[in-house]
Design a protein around this motif. Structure first.
Motif: not given
Length: 304
Positions: A95-99, A122-126, A134-136
């Motif tokens: 994944l590109v974004y994880t928290n 609660t993610a700060e980005v989509g 492709s993950v973006s």
């Protein structure tokens, strides 16, 4: 009238699964939140388990069937993506974004162009997965803690995020551009999941909300009276073949549905318990299968 009944599960745990997806072969896959194994229901109604590649506490919540037949789990605090191929093979991807400190995404929607969009809790980005895998990521107009929970593809091609604690609505255009709009009713942890009605209206599923809320096919937001409300009442909804919308009972003691003509009513369930079911799937035989969260048995609703 709907007739609920119960059946045995192969695996149960508190908070086990949240959401489900109907595979092309007729199997229903439950999405593992804290479950240590995958679980599916065959088209014949037989429950079985299978191994997952990645498991973690509060890992995934919600799932989406991709145009190529893969099932993608939506990452809540998972650090990797996980999918089930059309042949049943389970695999992971980056994944590109994880928290892991927050509940990042809950629920996902397939856009008209085949992209899968995760819904930002609660993610700060989509974050999205293209039809080629492709993950973006992309910018959102509005973000907040516990903002949105679930999403719906409108007949216009727009994707609407369902407000959980958000004070404004947020949608993605057919080109993927986010924008916001006013809601008629907001309450902290108000709605959890959404459903597209046969007439094109989008209904939000009441969790703690005291009124229903919908978006018409023309984009008009309005509210309506519910027959039953309670704390953490419903999570997710299913459109039955006759046009009725059934809310999925989480801690509700009764079922609640909206007829094709907009009449709200309740009915008795075969099994209720706190945090019982989270999400539901329309089976190939027309029955609604409820996804077990803390439930120790499965529950299905014969819709007639």
């Amino acid at each position: 009238n709907p007739i609920p009944s119960t059946y045995s599960l192969a695996y149960t745990a508190s908070g086990a699964y949240q959401g489900g997806v109907l595979a092309p072969n007729g199997d229903i896959h439950f999405v593992p939140l804290v479950a240590a194994v995958g679980q599916k229901i065959s088209a014949a109604g037989i429950a079985s388990t299978y191994s997952l590649v990645y498991t973690s506490g509060f890992s995934y919540e919600g799932g989406v069937l991709a145009p190529n037949g893969d099932i993608h789990f939506v990452p809540q605090v998972a650090t990797v993506g996980q999918k089930i191929a059309i042949d049943g093979t389970v695999s992971t991807y980056s994944l590109v974004y994880t928290n892991t400190a927050i509940n990042t995404y809950v629920g996902g929607v397939v856009a008209s162009n085949g992209d899968i969009h995760f819904v930002p809790l609660t993610a700060e980005v989509g974050q999205k997965i293209s039809s080629t895998g492709s993950v973006s990521t992309y910018s959102l107009v509005y973000t907040a803690a516990n903002a949105y929970c679930g999403g719906v593809l409108a007949p216009t091609g727009e994707i609407h995020f369902v407000p959980f604690a958000a004070t404004v609505g947020q949608k993605l255009s057919t080109a993927g551009v986010p924008s916001t709009y006013s809601l008629a009713y907001t309450l902290n942890q108000s709605y959890n999941g959404g459903i597209l009605a046969a007439n094109g209206d989008i209904h939000f599923v009441p969790t703690n909300a005291r009124v229903g809320q919908k978006i018409s096919a023309a984009g008009v937001v309005s509210t309506y009276s519910l027959a039953y409300t309670t704390s953490v009442a419903y999570r997710g909804a299913v459109l039955a073949p006759n046009g009725d919308i059934h809310f999925v009972p989480y801690s509700a003691r009764v079922g609640q549905k909206i007829s094709a003509t907009g009449v709200v009513s309740t009915y008795s369930l075969a099994y209720t318990v706190a945090s019982a079911f989270a999400g539901g799937i329309l089976n190939t035989d027309g029955d609604i299968i409820l996804v077990p969260s803390a439930a120790r048995v499965g529950q299905r609703i014969f819709t007639g």
